[in-house]
Design a protein around this motif. Sequence first.
Motif, PDB file in Angstrom:
ATOM      1  N   SER A 181       5.333  -0.998   2.221  1.00  0.00           N
ATOM      2  CA  SER A 181       4.077  -1.988   3.121  1.00  0.00           C
ATOM      3  C   SER A 181       3.311  -2.277   3.855  1.00  0.00           C
ATOM      4  O   SER A 181       4.677  -1.097   4.113  1.00  0.00           O
ATOM      5  CB  SER A 181       4.213  -3.828   2.124  1.00  0.00           C
ATOM      6  N   THR A 182       2.873  -2.192   4.403  1.00  0.00           N
ATOM      7  CA  THR A 182       2.307  -2.231   5.561  1.00  0.00           C
ATOM      8  C   THR A 182       3.228  -3.443   7.315  1.00  0.00           C
ATOM      9  O   THR A 182       3.342  -2.573   8.171  1.00  0.00           O
ATOM     10  CB  THR A 182       0.979  -3.387   6.234  1.00  0.00           C
ATOM     11  N   ASP A 183       3.762  -4.089   6.413  1.00  0.00           N
ATOM     12  CA  ASP A 183       5.140  -5.242   6.997  1.00  0.00           C
ATOM     13  C   ASP A 183       6.203  -4.236   6.968  1.00  0.00           C
ATOM     14  O   ASP A 183       6.226  -4.493   8.356  1.00  0.00           O
ATOM     15  CB  ASP A 183       5.165  -6.481   6.361  1.00  0.00           C
ATOM     16  N   GLN A 184       6.685  -3.327   6.384  1.00  0.00           N
ATOM     17  CA  GLN A 184       7.928  -2.761   6.385  1.00  0.00           C
ATOM     18  C   GLN A 184       7.527  -1.560   7.099  1.00  0.00           C
ATOM     19  O   GLN A 184       8.249  -1.332   8.103  1.00  0.00           O
ATOM     20  CB  GLN A 184       7.847  -1.885   5.109  1.00  0.00           C
TER      21      GLN A 184
ATOM     22  N   LYS B  28      -4.403  -0.942  12.029  1.00  0.00           N
ATOM     23  CA  LYS B  28      -4.506  -1.555  11.000  1.00  0.00           C
ATOM     24  C   LYS B  28      -3.211  -2.057  10.162  1.00  0.00           C
ATOM     25  O   LYS B  28      -2.400  -2.740   9.732  1.00  0.00           O
ATOM     26  CB  LYS B  28      -4.699  -0.738  10.277  1.00  0.00           C
TER      27      LYS B  28
ATOM     28  N   THR C 216       2.503   5.925  -1.604  1.00  0.00           N
ATOM     29  CA  THR C 216       1.675   4.311  -1.096  1.00  0.00           C
ATOM     30  C   THR C 216       2.105   3.400  -0.406  1.00  0.00           C
ATOM     31  O   THR C 216       2.721   3.138   0.781  1.00  0.00           O
ATOM     32  CB  THR C 216       1.487   4.127  -2.940  1.00  0.00           C
ATOM     33  N   VAL C 217       0.622   2.930   0.194  1.00  0.00           N
ATOM     34  CA  VAL C 217       0.538   1.410   1.243  1.00  0.00           C
ATOM     35  C   VAL C 217      -0.053   0.856   0.464  1.00  0.00           C
ATOM     36  O   VAL C 217      -0.966   0.379  -0.334  1.00  0.00           O
ATOM     37  CB  VAL C 217      -0.185   2.177   2.140  1.00  0.00           C
ATOM     38  N   ASN C 218       0.745  -0.593   0.231  1.00  0.00           N
ATOM     39  CA  ASN C 218       0.655  -1.497  -0.404  1.00  0.00           C
ATOM     40  C   ASN C 218       0.758  -1.595  -1.639  1.00  0.00           C
ATOM     41  O   ASN C 218       0.035  -1.915  -2.486  1.00  0.00           O
ATOM     42  CB  ASN C 218      -0.199  -2.668  -0.379  1.00  0.00           C
ATOM     43  N   GLY C 219       1.195  -0.278  -2.216  1.00  0.00           N
ATOM     44  CA  GLY C 219       1.334  -0.312  -3.735  1.00  0.00           C
ATOM     45  C   GLY C 219       0.252   0.077  -4.224  1.00  0.00           C
ATOM     46  O   GLY C 219      -0.133   0.958  -5.213  1.00  0.00           O
TER      47      GLY C 219
ATOM     48  N   SER D 102     -10.527   0.306  -0.842  1.00  0.00           N
ATOM     49  CA  SER D 102      -9.254  -0.458  -1.319  1.00  0.00           C
ATOM     50  C   SER D 102      -8.080  -0.053  -0.836  1.00  0.00           C
ATOM     51  O   SER D 102      -6.563  -1.102  -1.021  1.00  0.00           O
ATOM     52  CB  SER D 102      -8.986  -0.308  -2.924  1.00  0.00           C
ATOM     53  N   TYR D 103      -7.441   1.816  -0.045  1.00  0.00           N
ATOM     54  CA  TYR D 103      -6.965   1.163   0.573  1.00  0.00           C
ATOM     55  C   TYR D 103      -6.696   0.589   1.458  1.00  0.00           C
ATOM     56  O   TYR D 103      -7.839   1.268   2.457  1.00  0.00           O
ATOM     57  CB  TYR D 103      -6.200   3.159   0.467  1.00  0.00           C
ATOM     58  N   PRO D 104      -5.388   0.967   2.051  1.00  0.00           N
ATOM     59  CA  PRO D 104      -5.248  -0.388   3.732  1.00  0.00           C
ATOM     60  C   PRO D 104      -5.664   0.328   4.759  1.00  0.00           C
ATOM     61  O   PRO D 104      -6.336  -0.273   5.637  1.00  0.00           O
ATOM     62  CB  PRO D 104      -4.463  -0.665   3.123  1.00  0.00           C
TER      63      PRO D 104
END
Length: 269
Positions: A120-123, A163, A210-213, A225-227
């Motif tokens: 995830s972006t947080d990770q 981002k 992947t980022v945020n799935g 849709s890709y962050p």
Amino acid sequence: MKKSLIAIVALLVLSVASLASAAEIKVKGSTTVDPAMKKWAAAYEKANPGVHFSISATGSGDGAKAIINGTAQIGMMSRDMKPAEVEKCKANGIEPKQFVVALDCLVPIVHPSNSVSGLSTDQLKDIYQEKITDWKAVGGTPGFIALFSRETNSGTYEVWHKKVMKKEDEAQLVSRMPSNAAMAAKIAGNKKGIGYVGLGFLSSSVKALTVNGVEANVENAINKSYPLSRGLNLYTAGEPTGEVKKFIDFCMSAEGQAIVQEVGFVPVN
């Protein structure tokens, strides 16, 4: 003797005329845009023998400076110009003109042997601030996470900083890479490493996460849709004219956009 002299003079005149008619287009900036630029330039030079390109890829920040200071006709940037850069242009009597010539995704990469498939972006932020330091914490095989990021002059870094890092600093121990190609090569040789590159620099030598799935691909770049999707840009000082305009028109043409796809980015047309 006179005929020979006249012939020599005629050749010199033709040579000077040829040099005078030759056009040089100076291009500076992004290492991400550089692979497409080199192919665009080669194709354009082949079709227009009187045109020559001088290309220097040292980072998007240098692309902005080139437009501000008038040291190049085209600035390559993998990010938008910052408001401060636009203001510097205007202070020099320049109205920067932006051309989005391709779409891209900023993709976290690891060694192919790494069992982690997504973050995830947080990770990612926690990893780059050393709040997470072991791959086990994100579902991988236990082991220290080696951090690789881009130099701060890079447009790729700027997008990552905005981002992923939310404009907060990365850890001091992060290793800085000068280009996407250098980053990909480094991660390909480091089983504990993590870095990030543009779509055009993915290969079997590295593993894309992947980022945020969401997977980084053409469809998700287009629908955003890709962050970590972004545009790749060419900038000029005002509306381009002459050969510069013709060249940018070529980049946006079907042939130019086919080159975008060839180097692994996403066409805009």
